[in-house]
Design a protein around this motif. Structure first.
Motif, PDB file in Angstrom:
ATOM      1  N   LYS A   1      40.179  51.211  40.095  1.00  0.00           N
ATOM      2  CA  LYS A   1      40.470  52.541  40.625  1.00  0.00           C
ATOM      3  C   LYS A   1      39.232  53.414  40.501  1.00  0.00           C
ATOM      4  O   LYS A   1      39.022  54.068  39.491  1.00  0.00           O
TER       5      LYS A   1
ATOM      6  N   SER B   1      44.934  43.881  45.602  1.00  0.00           N
ATOM      7  CA  SER B   1      45.880  43.645  44.509  1.00  0.00           C
ATOM      8  C   SER B   1      47.337  43.406  44.918  1.00  0.00           C
ATOM      9  O   SER B   1      47.977  42.523  44.354  1.00  0.00           O
TER      10      SER B   1
ATOM     11  N   PRO C   1      41.901  47.717  45.183  1.00  0.00           N
ATOM     12  CA  PRO C   1      43.249  48.143  45.556  1.00  0.00           C
ATOM     13  C   PRO C   1      43.749  47.518  46.860  1.00  0.00           C
ATOM     14  O   PRO C   1      44.943  47.268  47.013  1.00  0.00           O
TER      15      PRO C   1
ATOM     16  N   VAL D   1      47.673  41.416  37.127  1.00  0.00           N
ATOM     17  CA  VAL D   1      46.626  41.897  38.024  1.00  0.00           C
ATOM     18  C   VAL D   1      46.412  43.383  37.764  1.00  0.00           C
ATOM     19  O   VAL D   1      47.364  44.159  37.768  1.00  0.00           O
ATOM     20  N   ALA D   2      45.159  43.746  37.526  1.00  0.00           N
ATOM     21  CA  ALA D   2      44.798  45.154  37.349  1.00  0.00           C
ATOM     22  C   ALA D   2      43.960  45.574  38.554  1.00  0.00           C
ATOM     23  O   ALA D   2      43.182  44.784  39.083  1.00  0.00           O
ATOM     24  N   THR D   3      44.134  46.804  38.973  1.00  0.00           N
ATOM     25  CA  THR D   3      43.447  47.310  40.159  1.00  0.00           C
ATOM     26  C   THR D   3      42.275  48.189  39.768  1.00  0.00           C
ATOM     27  O   THR D   3      42.404  49.055  38.903  1.00  0.00           O
TER      28      THR D   3
ATOM     29  N   VAL E   1      41.226  41.210  37.852  1.00  0.00           N
ATOM     30  CA  VAL E   1      40.913  42.594  38.197  1.00  0.00           C
ATOM     31  C   VAL E   1      40.352  42.548  39.609  1.00  0.00           C
ATOM     32  O   VAL E   1      39.470  41.744  39.904  1.00  0.00           O
ATOM     33  N   CYS E   2      40.896  43.386  40.510  1.00  0.00           N
ATOM     34  CA  CYS E   2      40.424  43.368  41.900  1.00  0.00           C
ATOM     35  C   CYS E   2      40.611  44.732  42.554  1.00  0.00           C
ATOM     36  O   CYS E   2      41.178  45.637  41.962  1.00  0.00           O
TER      37      CYS E   2
ATOM     38  N   ALA F   1      40.849  34.437  43.892  1.00  0.00           N
ATOM     39  CA  ALA F   1      41.997  34.689  43.012  1.00  0.00           C
ATOM     40  C   ALA F   1      42.695  33.383  42.653  1.00  0.00           C
ATOM     41  O   ALA F   1      43.025  33.138  41.491  1.00  0.00           O
TER      42      ALA F   1
ATOM     43  N   VAL G   1      47.449  39.742  46.112  1.00  0.00           N
ATOM     44  CA  VAL G   1      47.127  38.814  45.024  1.00  0.00           C
ATOM     45  C   VAL G   1      48.303  38.681  44.063  1.00  0.00           C
ATOM     46  O   VAL G   1      48.629  37.592  43.599  1.00  0.00           O
ATOM     47  N   GLU G   2      48.963  39.798  43.768  1.00  0.00           N
ATOM     48  CA  GLU G   2      50.116  39.757  42.857  1.00  0.00           C
ATOM     49  C   GLU G   2      51.223  38.852  43.369  1.00  0.00           C
ATOM     50  O   GLU G   2      52.014  38.331  42.586  1.00  0.00           O
TER      51      GLU G   2
END
Length: 186
Positions: free
Chosen positions: A168, A153, A150, A164-166, A147-148, A135, A156-157
């Protein structure tokens, strides 16, 4: 914006212009640097981070309250040069951090977003530690977003300044539960 300056008909980079104006012409660094940062189109906070100069110090230099020491001046010039380099103008990309199994499901190498096409770069990892390092590496390499998984995330945020998108998983979770159920009843 980059490379607009000319001196007797030849190209003069923003960094060379800053050095010339400050050292040869005796102009105020605060005025020259403020203009250079504006021409490069980067926020002062980002410039501060890239240069490794505390934001408070940079703001004092820009306001004329403080003159930088030689080491700080070198950091400023190096950062200006790095921002002007062709590698800085590379394509925007989205970093996807995950196990090889997840990454192998990515069928595209780019994605269209409005008028812009963004590259998709994969960062294969096997541990949480590797994911954290990936990251940070992605951010340093200029990722526009991450993108990582759950589990990763929320952390990382807190350490990167990127959206950051999770990931799912939906159907795959049900398939995994069904597989587990089959193993129990077998």
């Amino acid at each position: 914006m980059r490379g607009e300056s000319t001196q007797k008909g030849k190209y003069v980079s923003v960094s060379d212009e800053v050095v010339d104006e400050v050292l040869k012409e005796g102009k105020s660094l605060s005025e020259v640097l403020r203009r250079a940062i504006k021409r490069l189109g980067i926020p002062v906070s980002d410039f501060s981070q890239r240069a490794g100069i505390p934001a408070s110090t940079l703001y004092k230099i820009l306001s004329g309250e403080r003159e930088p020491n030689l080491r700080t001046f070198r950091k400023i010039v190096s950062t200006l040069r790095a921002l002007e380099s062709p590698s800085h103008e590379r394509r925007k990309f989205i970093a996807v951090i995950g196990s090889r199994g997840i990454l192998d499901n990515i069928e595209r190498k780019e994605i269209k977003c409005g008028e812009e096409t963004l590259e998709i770069r994969e960062y294969a990892v096997t541990t949480i530690e590797e994911a954290m390092i990936a990251a940070i590496q992605a951010e340093r390499e200029g990722a526009s977003a991450l993108v990582c998984a759950p589990i990763l995330s929320p952390t990382v945020e807190k350490i990167v300044r990127l959206p950051v998108a999770t990931i799912k998983p939906r159907g795959s979770v049900i398939r995994a539960i069904e597989l587990a159920a089959k193993k129990i009843t077998a």
